[in-house]
Design a protein around this motif. Sequence first.
Motif, short mmCIF file in Angstrom:
data_model
loop_
_atom_site.label_atom_id
_atom_site.label_comp_id
_atom_site.label_asym_id
_atom_site.label_seq_id
_atom_site.Cartn_x
_atom_site.Cartn_y
_atom_site.Cartn_z
N GLU A 3 62.33 46.77 10.57
CA GLU A 3 63.69 47.08 10.85
C GLU A 3 63.39 48.79 11.20
O GLU A 3 62.63 49.37 11.06
CB GLU A 3 64.66 46.84 9.93
CG GLU A 3 64.86 45.57 9.40
CD GLU A 3 66.20 45.64 8.51
OE1 GLU A 3 66.77 46.70 8.13
OE2 GLU A 3 66.31 44.62 7.69
N LYS A 4 64.49 48.99 12.41
CA LYS A 4 64.63 50.30 12.83
C LYS A 4 65.87 50.61 13.02
O LYS A 4 66.74 49.94 13.58
CB LYS A 4 63.36 50.53 13.92
CG LYS A 4 63.43 51.83 14.36
CD LYS A 4 62.03 52.05 15.28
CE LYS A 4 61.70 53.61 15.34
NZ LYS A 4 60.49 53.64 16.34
N THR A 5 66.34 51.91 12.80
CA THR A 5 67.62 52.47 13.20
C THR A 5 67.62 53.31 14.22
O THR A 5 66.95 54.44 14.12
CB THR A 5 68.48 52.87 11.99
OG1 THR A 5 68.37 51.82 10.95
CG2 THR A 5 70.14 53.38 12.39
N THR A 34 64.15 38.82 18.02
CA THR A 34 64.68 40.41 17.52
C THR A 34 65.99 40.10 17.26
O THR A 34 66.57 39.37 18.00
CB THR A 34 64.26 41.35 18.46
OG1 THR A 34 64.87 41.23 19.60
CG2 THR A 34 62.82 41.55 18.57
N LYS A 35 66.65 40.91 16.52
CA LYS A 35 68.13 41.14 16.22
C LYS A 35 68.71 42.49 16.57
O LYS A 35 67.83 43.29 16.07
CB LYS A 35 68.36 40.77 14.82
CG LYS A 35 69.97 40.62 14.60
CD LYS A 35 70.52 39.54 15.24
CE LYS A 35 72.17 39.44 15.00
NZ LYS A 35 72.87 38.30 15.84
N ARG A 44 70.95 48.90 15.07
CA ARG A 44 69.91 48.49 14.36
C ARG A 44 69.03 47.42 14.63
O ARG A 44 69.68 46.45 15.28
CB ARG A 44 70.58 47.85 12.75
CG ARG A 44 71.27 48.96 11.80
CD ARG A 44 71.73 48.75 10.63
NE ARG A 44 72.41 49.60 9.98
CZ ARG A 44 72.88 49.38 8.51
NH1 ARG A 44 72.94 48.29 8.24
NH2 ARG A 44 73.43 50.35 7.95
N ARG A 46 65.91 44.61 14.17
CA ARG A 46 64.82 43.78 13.53
C ARG A 46 64.03 43.00 14.39
O ARG A 46 64.47 42.22 15.14
CB ARG A 46 65.64 43.13 12.48
CG ARG A 46 65.00 42.23 11.53
CD ARG A 46 65.93 41.50 10.59
NE ARG A 46 66.80 42.17 10.09
CZ ARG A 46 68.14 41.74 9.44
NH1 ARG A 46 68.01 40.16 9.38
NH2 ARG A 46 69.12 42.18 8.92
N LEU A 52 59.92 46.19 18.75
CA LEU A 52 60.86 47.58 18.29
C LEU A 52 60.55 48.47 19.10
O LEU A 52 61.28 49.35 19.60
CB LEU A 52 60.84 47.79 16.83
CG LEU A 52 61.29 46.69 15.79
CD1 LEU A 52 61.48 47.31 14.35
CD2 LEU A 52 62.59 45.97 16.21
#
Length: 315
Positions: A3-5, A34-35, A44, A46, A52
């Motif tokens: 995950e990455k924000t 991906t989400k 956000r 995922r 990503l």
Amino acid sequence: MPEKTLTLDQIDPLLLFGTHDAHLRRIETAFPNTKILARGNTVRLRGSRSALGMIERTFDELIALAGRNGGVTEADVDTVLAIAATEPGPVKRGVGDVVLYTPAGNMIRTKTPGQAHMIEAARRSDIVFAVGPAGTGKTFLAVALAVAALKARQVKRIVLCRPAVEAGERLGFLPGDFRDKIDPYLRPLYDALDEFLPSDRLGAHMENHVVEIVPLAFMRGRTLNSAFVILDEAQNATPVQMKMFLTRLGVNSRAIITGDITQIDLDPRDQSGLVEAVDILGGIDGIDIVGFSKVDVVRHRLVKDIIEAYDRRES
């Protein structure tokens, strides 16, 4: 799953996401595994690490486009997604970096990869050549860096200069004394300073010679210590003038030289000092040469089209 924000503090999210998040959904569709969840200016992600990275690169490119053109279209999203898929290199760093805060509290940020490269070069090298077409923010960014260095007490003064070369007009036809005749050539430098310093402080700095704006010819014989020196429109400096300028630097001084080699106003018999300097100084440690392209144009969207039209005609 990784995950990455991301925090989008350099753009209105609505410009980037599109009406009813149409652009966001388009990006998510391009990366089916991906989400993407957006709330306010926070996104956000995922998915796989490679996906990503490409999504982050896509956002960086779209933010740069929005900064140049005032918005993002579906065609822009499709183009950037295609580039991200075929050139999945590392995310461009530096786009969106804050260079300076204006007196009104606005943030001056880098908007394009070329500008980010120029900032990085200025931070590691004492002499930087910034070469590219009109409208890429070379002069604006150079003056912002100079003011930031002055405010941080890295230098004690700023010296801005330009060659006084006519672009089709003649100095003698302008009214007034020599200073009146020369001021129009220096006006772009005044305009840039006006953005970064309150008028009363700028006036005091100029009166005390903390900030100087002079024609290039007035630099002969000087040694500039603890100074941030800018030579603008350097394509109109002769090789002799360029060498003279570069050898003015003293202890704890830095210089940025900006120019556009497609707009040389010298006599056709004279060589541009900028062209020669870029050719012979590129391998010296402490000197950086940054190339801008039409991709970095940040003026009106038509400026890029105008540059392309002239390029096609010349080719």
